[in-house]
Write an enzyme that holds these catalytic residues in place. Structure first.
Site, mmCIF file in Angstrom:
data_model
loop_
_atom_site.group_PDB
_atom_site.id
_atom_site.type_symbol
_atom_site.label_atom_id
_atom_site.label_comp_id
_atom_site.label_asym_id
_atom_site.label_seq_id
_atom_site.Cartn_x
_atom_site.Cartn_y
_atom_site.Cartn_z
ATOM 1 N N CYS A 7 36.447 40.417 42.565
ATOM 2 C CA CYS A 7 36.151 39.073 42.450
ATOM 3 C C CYS A 7 37.289 38.403 43.295
ATOM 4 C CB CYS A 7 36.637 38.608 40.942
ATOM 5 S SG CYS A 7 38.363 39.053 40.370
ATOM 6 N N THR A 8 37.589 37.004 43.056
ATOM 7 C CA THR A 8 38.570 36.534 44.116
ATOM 8 C C THR A 8 40.026 36.874 43.870
ATOM 9 O OG1 THR A 8 36.861 34.419 44.019
ATOM 10 C CG2 THR A 8 38.804 34.016 45.015
ATOM 11 N N GLY A 9 40.446 36.404 42.585
ATOM 12 C CA GLY A 9 41.943 36.758 42.101
ATOM 13 C C GLY A 9 42.186 38.308 41.745
ATOM 14 N N ASN A 10 41.309 38.854 41.385
ATOM 15 C CA ASN A 10 41.425 40.462 40.768
ATOM 16 C C ASN A 10 42.671 39.980 39.617
ATOM 17 O OD1 ASN A 10 42.959 43.411 41.763
ATOM 18 N ND2 ASN A 10 41.144 42.949 40.500
ATOM 19 N N SER A 11 42.500 39.197 39.009
ATOM 20 C CA SER A 11 43.676 39.043 37.636
ATOM 21 C C SER A 11 43.050 39.030 36.560
ATOM 22 C CB SER A 11 44.511 37.501 37.934
ATOM 23 O OG SER A 11 43.604 36.438 37.585
ATOM 24 N N CYS A 12 41.612 38.711 36.192
ATOM 25 C CA CYS A 12 41.096 38.322 34.901
ATOM 26 C C CYS A 12 39.763 39.202 34.584
ATOM 27 C CB CYS A 12 40.781 37.034 34.822
ATOM 28 S SG CYS A 12 40.418 36.537 33.204
ATOM 29 N N ARG A 13 38.557 38.822 35.264
ATOM 30 C CA ARG A 13 37.328 39.237 34.831
ATOM 31 C C ARG A 13 37.100 41.046 35.679
ATOM 32 N NH1 ARG A 13 34.460 34.473 37.760
ATOM 33 N NH2 ARG A 13 36.268 34.844 38.813
ATOM 34 N N SER A 14 37.585 40.664 36.688
ATOM 35 C CA SER A 14 37.431 42.215 37.306
ATOM 36 C C SER A 14 38.342 43.183 36.724
ATOM 37 C CB SER A 14 37.791 42.100 38.947
ATOM 38 O OG SER A 14 38.819 41.701 39.125
ATOM 39 N N SER A 32 39.536 47.830 41.171
ATOM 40 C CA SER A 32 39.397 46.592 41.292
ATOM 41 C C SER A 32 40.134 45.897 42.337
ATOM 42 C CB SER A 32 39.497 45.843 39.758
ATOM 43 O OG SER A 32 40.602 45.923 39.578
ATOM 44 N N THR A 60 46.918 46.879 38.593
ATOM 45 C CA THR A 60 47.696 46.266 39.560
ATOM 46 C C THR A 60 46.436 45.268 40.306
ATOM 47 O OG1 THR A 60 47.024 47.716 41.290
ATOM 48 C CG2 THR A 60 49.349 47.933 40.475
ATOM 49 N N ASP A 62 44.999 43.980 43.390
ATOM 50 C CA ASP A 62 45.019 44.453 44.698
ATOM 51 C C ASP A 62 44.098 43.423 45.574
ATOM 52 O OD1 ASP A 62 46.762 46.514 44.107
ATOM 53 O OD2 ASP A 62 45.278 47.741 43.390
ATOM 54 N N CYS A 79 32.234 37.234 40.038
ATOM 55 C CA CYS A 79 32.271 36.011 40.066
ATOM 56 C C CYS A 79 31.077 35.299 39.415
ATOM 57 C CB CYS A 79 32.606 35.465 41.523
ATOM 58 S SG CYS A 79 31.322 36.166 42.760
ATOM 59 N N CYS A 86 31.307 34.181 46.064
ATOM 60 C CA CYS A 86 31.361 35.650 45.658
ATOM 61 C C CYS A 86 31.874 36.271 46.886
ATOM 62 C CB CYS A 86 30.351 36.478 45.282
ATOM 63 S SG CYS A 86 29.700 35.985 43.726
ATOM 64 N N ASP A 103 34.927 32.074 34.629
ATOM 65 C CA ASP A 103 36.354 32.568 34.830
ATOM 66 C C ASP A 103 36.881 31.936 33.416
ATOM 67 O OD1 ASP A 103 38.881 32.796 35.120
ATOM 68 O OD2 ASP A 103 38.572 32.572 37.333
#
Length: 142
Positions: A7-14, A32, A60, A62, A79, A86, A103
């Site tokens: 995903c974009t930020g790799n902080s939530c959905r992924s 992820s 983490t 990444d 995304c 995406c 998101d």
């Protein structure tokens, strides 16, 4: 079996998808990453997963750059909305999939509403990745 969730930020959905897929079968190597990795996990995503017994707090956030030289059985983008682009993955991939989710970190409103969005998206990710596991990944694992 190697799976990369993007995903974009790799902080939530992924991160949630990563947690679910890894919990379904320990034989799957799941990673992820994000095109613009935030470097940290979304606290509400961690809490939403803990609420159902999955601990992703050790994950983490990444950059996708870390994984470009690896070969992958699946690269899955998560995304969602029309305003979101995406990420494209240019590495070696057998199967590219897109499984779009809203998101929840962009939800606006009361604390209760925002939390309900995290729970809704978490549950949608669980359902979507369970179907993928049952129908596509598990049969390949034997």
């Amino acid at each position: 079996m190697k799976v990369l969730i993007l995903c974009t930020g790799n902080s939530c959905r992924s991160q949630m998808a990563h947690g679910f897929l890894q919990s379904f079968d320990k034989r799957i190597q799941v990673e992820s990453a994000g095109t613009e990795a935030s470097g940290k996990l979304n606290r509400k995503a961690v809490k939403a997963m803990a609420e159902i017994g999955l601990d992703i707090s050790g994950h983490t956030s990444d950059s996708v750059e870390k994984y470009l030289n690896d070969e992958w059985d699946y690269v899955i983008t998560v995304c969602g909305g029309a305003n979101e682009s995406c990420p494209a993955f240019i590495g070696k991939v057998k199967n590219r999939l897109h499984m779009g989710y809203d998101d929840p970190s962009h939800a606006v409103g009361t604390d209760e509403f925002i939390w309900s969005e995290f729970e809704r998206v978490r549950d949608e990710i669980k359902e979507g990745f369970w179907k993928l596991y049952e129908n596509d990944i598990k049969p390949q694992l034997g």
